[in-house]
Design an enzyme around this catalytic site. Structure first.
Site, PDB file in Angstrom:
ATOM      1  N   HIS A 132       1.418  11.573  -0.699  1.00  0.00           N
ATOM      2  CA  HIS A 132       0.424  11.064   0.237  1.00  0.00           C
ATOM      3  C   HIS A 132      -0.516  12.189   0.623  1.00  0.00           C
ATOM      4  O   HIS A 132      -0.120  13.114   1.331  1.00  0.00           O
ATOM      5  CB  HIS A 132       1.100  10.506   1.479  1.00  0.00           C
ATOM      6  CG  HIS A 132       0.184   9.671   2.337  1.00  0.00           C
ATOM      7  ND1 HIS A 132      -0.924  10.197   2.947  1.00  0.00           N
ATOM      8  CD2 HIS A 132       0.211   8.350   2.654  1.00  0.00           C
ATOM      9  CE1 HIS A 132      -1.538   9.233   3.622  1.00  0.00           C
ATOM     10  NE2 HIS A 132      -0.878   8.105   3.459  1.00  0.00           N
TER      11      HIS A 132
ATOM     12  N   HIS B 133       0.847  -1.188   0.000  1.00  0.00           N
ATOM     13  CA  HIS B 133       0.000   0.000   0.000  1.00  0.00           C
ATOM     14  C   HIS B 133       0.885   1.242   0.000  1.00  0.00           C
ATOM     15  O   HIS B 133       1.797   1.383   0.805  1.00  0.00           O
ATOM     16  CB  HIS B 133      -0.898  -0.011   1.247  1.00  0.00           C
ATOM     17  CG  HIS B 133      -1.740   1.210   1.399  1.00  0.00           C
ATOM     18  ND1 HIS B 133      -1.811   1.941   2.561  1.00  0.00           N
ATOM     19  CD2 HIS B 133      -2.567   1.837   0.518  1.00  0.00           C
ATOM     20  CE1 HIS B 133      -2.638   2.948   2.408  1.00  0.00           C
ATOM     21  NE2 HIS B 133      -3.111   2.911   1.177  1.00  0.00           N
TER      22      HIS B 133
END
Length: 437
Positions: free
Chosen positions: A176, A132
């Protein structure tokens, strides 16, 4: 003009039903954040009432038999153990021929994706561990998801690389939530690392899942340059039709024979009739609940919404098993998620409440087949059992995991002391928020 502002923050934590909740207090700087785990509005999901042929390159028509052979890609010929693997000759124009033999097919001794058993197994009939937010391995940053970079991940056995892409100043980056929080570099540079690894490992099939995170949906054409310039395009698999049902997928051996060993997926804005090597995820694969904060990890269909069980049973599926803690910022509407590292050892373990092993078992029971991909954070952090996540996958593949894990670089994992969630936050400059006015 770019102005940088610190968020003077005080961090507090409490535990609610075993889930860490982080509250960041202080004076809000100018700017907004889109939350990791909060999907953009107005998303559409493609569906196909009929199958559409998009290529005559049907890998499923290959016959993997014969006594000798070679595989040639762009002038580079692989021989040796490939003879046992495929016994055929493959060229870059998509044609394949086989050498006739009256003898029984030779026993293969060459591993595909680390296991000999996988060579004859369909891409749709294998459980792989997925990293991930693979590129987000920035030390001392609370928004990281991995300890090791992509090369170590692939060496250790990760076979799906996933991450959020953002468009900043006409360049694609892996970021992110927001590039001011964590920017892991350009997409092209990360793709180049993957392409170089694939070139050096001719018997491995790698899957990429591109998260189209924006801001807004990034136009599909913006990905052509990074894929082409990095060297990935030569390995990109082009499916013969859309959608691909479970029975349509070639074996790993067939993908290796053709040297089309990178399967590229995109969650939103893919269009296979325009670019056939970027596969539309949600018309051919579904996912369990996205960015989970529930350590029960249910196996129900979350995306695409409204997918009937009958249709879901004929698609690949990905199990999201990366437990998150929700971060709340007073004065801002957005909330976002960071990995819950406080319980990562249990999350990535083989058995017990909230474990990867338990979720994989539950999903296989519910759907009568194991997930194709198990998406995890910090795959190397699993308490006293390094490699536990790979052990879980091996159990569902009916193979034995006997590899050494994890990593070759000096990193957090090599110390044997996983960083607690609050310590990670505190050592990342109490979370630096940078906004653009």
């Amino acid at each position: 003009m770019l102005l940088r502002k610190l968020w003077p923050a005080v961090l507090a934590t409490r535990t609610i039903f075993g889930q860490s909740v982080i509250v960041i207090t202080g004076t809000a700087a100018t700017g907004t954040l889109s939350g990791d785990g909060v999907l953009p509005t107005g998303l559409t999901y493609a569906s196909f009432s009929t199958t559409r042929t998009i290529s005559q390159n049907t890998a499923s028509s290959l016959t993997l038999s014969g006594s000798n052979g070679t595989a040639t890609t762009n002038g580079t010929t692989s021989t040796g153990s490939l003879i046992n693997l495929v016994g055929a000759t493959s060229t870059t124009n998509g044609t394949a021929t086989t050498t006739a033999s009256q003898n029984a097919r030779p026993t293969n001794t060459q591993a595909c994706n680390n296991y000999v058993e996988f060579c004859d197994r369909s891409y749709a009939n294998i459980t792989e561990i997925a990293a991930h937010n693979s590129p987000f391995a920035v030390k001392r940053n609370a928004f990281s998801n991995q300890d090791y970079g992509v090369v170590d991940q692939l060496n250790d056995g990760i076979r799906m690389i996933q991450g959020q892409t953002h468009l900043e100043n006409n360049t694609l980056f892996y970021c992110h939530t927001n590039c001011n929080l964590l920017n892991a570099g350009t997409v092209e540079a990360e793709f180049k690392k993957i392409a170089d690894w694939v070139a050096a490992h001719p018997f491995d099939v790698v899957t990429l899942l591109i998260g189209n995170a924006g801001p807004g949906l990034i136009p599909l054409n913006d990905y052509i340059g990074p894929i082409t310039n990095s060297g990935l395009l030569r390995y990109a698999y082009r499916p013969p039709k859309i959608p691909m049902a479970l029975a349509d997928w070639p074996t790993l051996g067939e993908l290796i024979l053709r040297q089309k060993r990178v399967v590229i997926w995109m969650d939103y804005a893919a269009n296979q009739t325009a670019i056939d090597y970027i596969l539309d995820e949600f018309s051919q694969m579904w996912e369990t609940p996205y960015s989970p904060t529930n350590d029960a990890f249910p196996c129900n269909v979350d995306r695409p919404p409204g997918l009937a069980p009958r249709d879901a049973s004929n698609r690949l599926y990905l199990a999201n098993h990366n437990l998150n803690a929700q971060v709340s910022i007073p004065g801002m509407d957005s909330k976002f998620l960071i990995p819950n590292t406080a319980v990562i050892n249990q999350t990535n373990s083989v058995r017990g409440p909230g474990s990867l092993g338990l979720m994989a078992n539950n999903c296989e029971t519910q759907w009568n087949r194991a997930p194709n991909f198990l998406l995890v954070d910090y795959y190397n952090r699993d308490g006293t059992d390094p490699g536990a996540v790979f052990r879980v996958a091996a159990a569902h593949n009916n193979v034995t995991y006997n590899r050494k894990c994890c990593g070759s670089a000096v990193s957090v994992a090599s110390t044997g002391r996983p960083i607690p969630l609050m310590q990670m936050l505190a050592t990342s400059l109490i979370v630096l928020f940078v906004f653009t006015l």
